[in-house]
Scaffold this active site. Structure first.
Site, PDB file in Angstrom:
ATOM      1  N   PRO A   9      44.252  45.857  39.305  1.00 18.71           N
ATOM      2  CA  PRO A   9      43.959  47.199  40.220  1.00 18.71           C
ATOM      3  C   PRO A   9      42.437  47.137  40.437  1.00 18.71           C
ATOM      4  CG  PRO A   9      44.134  47.358  37.659  1.00 18.71           C
ATOM      5  CD  PRO A   9      44.609  45.885  38.004  1.00 18.71           C
ATOM      6  N   ASN A  10      42.287  47.790  41.594  1.00 15.54           N
ATOM      7  CA  ASN A  10      40.835  47.954  42.115  1.00 15.54           C
ATOM      8  C   ASN A  10      40.444  46.992  42.936  1.00 15.54           C
ATOM      9  OD1 ASN A  10      40.682  50.941  41.476  1.00 15.54           O
ATOM     10  ND2 ASN A  10      40.563  49.893  39.334  1.00 15.54           N
ATOM     11  N   ARG A  17      33.384  48.012  47.128  1.00 16.15           N
ATOM     12  CA  ARG A  17      33.298  48.267  45.459  1.00 16.15           C
ATOM     13  C   ARG A  17      32.434  47.916  45.247  1.00 16.15           C
ATOM     14  NH1 ARG A  17      37.319  46.456  40.833  1.00 16.15           N
ATOM     15  NH2 ARG A  17      36.661  47.395  39.075  1.00 16.15           N
ATOM     16  N   TYR A  22      30.284  42.894  42.784  1.00 12.74           N
ATOM     17  CA  TYR A  22      31.518  41.994  43.120  1.00 12.74           C
ATOM     18  C   TYR A  22      31.370  41.437  44.693  1.00 12.74           C
ATOM     19  CZ  TYR A  22      33.754  44.907  39.310  1.00 12.74           C
ATOM     20  OH  TYR A  22      34.041  45.233  38.193  1.00 12.74           O
ATOM     21  N   ASN A  73      43.370  37.598  38.261  1.00 17.68           N
ATOM     22  CA  ASN A  73      42.218  38.529  37.869  1.00 17.68           C
ATOM     23  C   ASN A  73      42.970  39.813  37.450  1.00 17.68           C
ATOM     24  OD1 ASN A  73      40.203  40.396  37.789  1.00 17.68           O
ATOM     25  ND2 ASN A  73      39.349  39.552  39.757  1.00 17.68           N
ATOM     26  N   ALA A  76      40.555  45.657  35.304  1.00 16.39           N
ATOM     27  CA  ALA A  76      40.468  46.447  33.898  1.00 16.39           C
ATOM     28  C   ALA A  76      41.618  46.051  32.859  1.00 16.39           C
ATOM     29  CB  ALA A  76      40.061  47.664  34.088  1.00 16.39           C
ATOM     30  N   HIS A  79      41.256  43.951  29.565  1.00 19.98           N
ATOM     31  CA  HIS A  79      40.549  44.592  28.505  1.00 19.98           C
ATOM     32  C   HIS A  79      41.386  45.379  27.524  1.00 19.98           C
ATOM     33  CE1 HIS A  79      37.246  43.339  30.984  1.00 19.98           C
ATOM     34  NE2 HIS A  79      37.334  44.116  31.615  1.00 19.98           N
ATOM     35  N   ASP A  86      51.706  39.737  27.125  1.00 23.38           N
ATOM     36  CA  ASP A  86      53.006  39.288  26.443  1.00 23.38           C
ATOM     37  C   ASP A  86      53.708  38.635  27.859  1.00 23.38           C
ATOM     38  OD1 ASP A  86      52.438  40.130  24.010  1.00 23.38           O
ATOM     39  OD2 ASP A  86      53.800  41.907  24.233  1.00 23.38           O
ATOM     40  N   GLU A  97      42.561  32.902  33.882  1.00 18.44           N
ATOM     41  CA  GLU A  97      42.042  34.206  34.107  1.00 18.44           C
ATOM     42  C   GLU A  97      40.662  34.015  34.776  1.00 18.44           C
ATOM     43  OE1 GLU A  97      41.260  35.921  30.490  1.00 18.44           O
ATOM     44  OE2 GLU A  97      40.382  37.902  31.455  1.00 18.44           O
ATOM     45  N   HIS A  99      37.443  36.337  37.053  1.00 17.02           N
ATOM     46  CA  HIS A  99      36.568  37.582  37.087  1.00 17.02           C
ATOM     47  C   HIS A  99      35.350  37.207  38.135  1.00 17.02           C
ATOM     48  CE1 HIS A  99      38.637  39.770  34.052  1.00 17.02           C
ATOM     49  NE2 HIS A  99      38.614  38.633  33.283  1.00 17.02           N
ATOM     50  N   LEU A 100      35.490  38.056  39.114  1.00 15.47           N
ATOM     51  CA  LEU A 100      34.060  37.645  39.868  1.00 15.47           C
ATOM     52  C   LEU A 100      32.797  37.937  38.982  1.00 15.47           C
ATOM     53  CD1 LEU A 100      36.354  39.862  41.973  1.00 15.47           C
ATOM     54  CD2 LEU A 100      34.933  38.233  43.456  1.00 15.47           C
ATOM     55  N   SER A 101      32.927  38.999  38.180  1.00 12.19           N
ATOM     56  CA  SER A 101      31.656  39.472  37.700  1.00 12.19           C
ATOM     57  C   SER A 101      31.432  38.689  36.402  1.00 12.19           C
ATOM     58  CB  SER A 101      31.471  40.968  37.423  1.00 12.19           C
ATOM     59  OG  SER A 101      32.501  41.476  36.451  1.00 12.19           O
ATOM     60  N   ARG A 106      28.288  42.757  30.718  1.00 13.48           N
ATOM     61  CA  ARG A 106      28.081  44.020  31.249  1.00 13.48           C
ATOM     62  C   ARG A 106      28.467  45.220  30.145  1.00 13.48           C
ATOM     63  NH1 ARG A 106      32.355  44.058  36.158  1.00 13.48           N
ATOM     64  NH2 ARG A 106      31.187  46.305  36.499  1.00 13.48           N
ATOM     65  N   ARG A 110      33.966  45.313  28.474  1.00 15.87           N
ATOM     66  CA  ARG A 110      34.589  44.424  29.431  1.00 15.87           C
ATOM     67  C   ARG A 110      34.442  42.811  28.803  1.00 15.87           C
ATOM     68  NH1 ARG A 110      34.787  46.924  34.319  1.00 15.87           N
ATOM     69  NH2 ARG A 110      33.372  48.537  34.606  1.00 15.87           N
TER      70      ARG A 110
HETATM   71  C1  DQA Z   1      36.846  42.100  36.956  1.00 11.28           C
HETATM   72  C2  DQA Z   1      36.093  42.858  35.733  1.00 11.28           C
HETATM   73  C3  DQA Z   1      36.692  44.093  35.091  1.00 11.28           C
HETATM   74  O1  DQA Z   1      35.960  44.225  34.072  1.00 11.28           O
HETATM   75  C4  DQA Z   1      36.881  44.986  36.129  1.00 11.28           C
HETATM   76  O2  DQA Z   1      37.592  46.185  35.487  1.00 11.28           O
HETATM   77  C5  DQA Z   1      37.555  44.570  37.399  1.00 11.28           C
HETATM   78  C6  DQA Z   1      37.064  43.571  38.124  1.00 11.28           C
HETATM   79  C7  DQA Z   1      36.036  41.136  37.987  1.00 11.28           C
HETATM   80  O3  DQA Z   1      36.509  40.314  38.383  1.00 11.28           O
HETATM   81  O4  DQA Z   1      34.704  40.953  37.496  1.00 11.28           O
HETATM   82  O5  DQA Z   1      38.256  45.477  38.019  1.00 11.28           O
HETATM   83  O6  DQA Z   1      38.050  41.640  36.878  1.00 11.28           O
END
Ligand code: DQA
Length: 144
Positions: A9-10, A17, A22, A73, A76, A79, A86, A97, A99-101, A106, A110
């Protein structure tokens, strides 16, 4: 060798964003670069983004038997989604897995990933490079 690059998501809002966190590239731009990188390495890739947990789970299930590794990725969902955890565990497809950040430096919520224990590795804090490093880890693990 076929990888699935899965985004939660997002992440469709990348580019607009929180660019200070990011980066300024859109998801499409990153995925095009990643696809070219993987093609150079002789690997095929599929790309899928969804804002819906069930769609991500369905895509993991439909990868069984035709995908060798997943770069994921989960956004959220990382978390708190035990359902995605599963799904990854049940599919038995090696997953990294990404993550950009820097999720470990943070907000405290997270710092915990419920997906990490069922993944071969977690890569974070490298911006869009996290996807490339994640893919490299999978390729070397898969012998590609
Ligand atoms: C994220 C980190 C997550 O905490 C956040 O909710 C995201 C992006 C990242 O790529 O850094 O949507 O997965």
């Amino acid at each position: 060798m076929k990888l699935l690059v899965l985004n939660g998501p997002n992440l469709n809002l990348l580019g607009r964003r929180k660019p200070e966190i990011y980066g300024r590239k859109t998801l499409d731009e990153i995925m095009v670069e990643l696809g070219a990188y993987l093609a150079e390495k002789g690997a095929e890739a599929e790309f899928f983004q969804s804002n819906h947990e069930g769609e991500l789970i369905d895509r993991i299930h439909s990868s069984i038997g035709n995908i060798d590794g997943i770069v994921f990725n989960p956004g959220a969902f990382s978390h708190y989604s035990y359902a995605l955890r599963d799904a990854i565990e049940s599919a038995e497809i090696p997953c990294v897995e990404v993550h950009l950040s820097d999720i470990h430096n943070r907000e405290s919520f997270r710092a915990v990933s419920v997906i990490e224990p069922v993944c071969a590795a977690q890569v974070s804090a490298l911006g869009d490079r996290s996807y490339f490093v994640g893919a490299d880890i999978l390729l070397s693990r898969l012998g590609g």
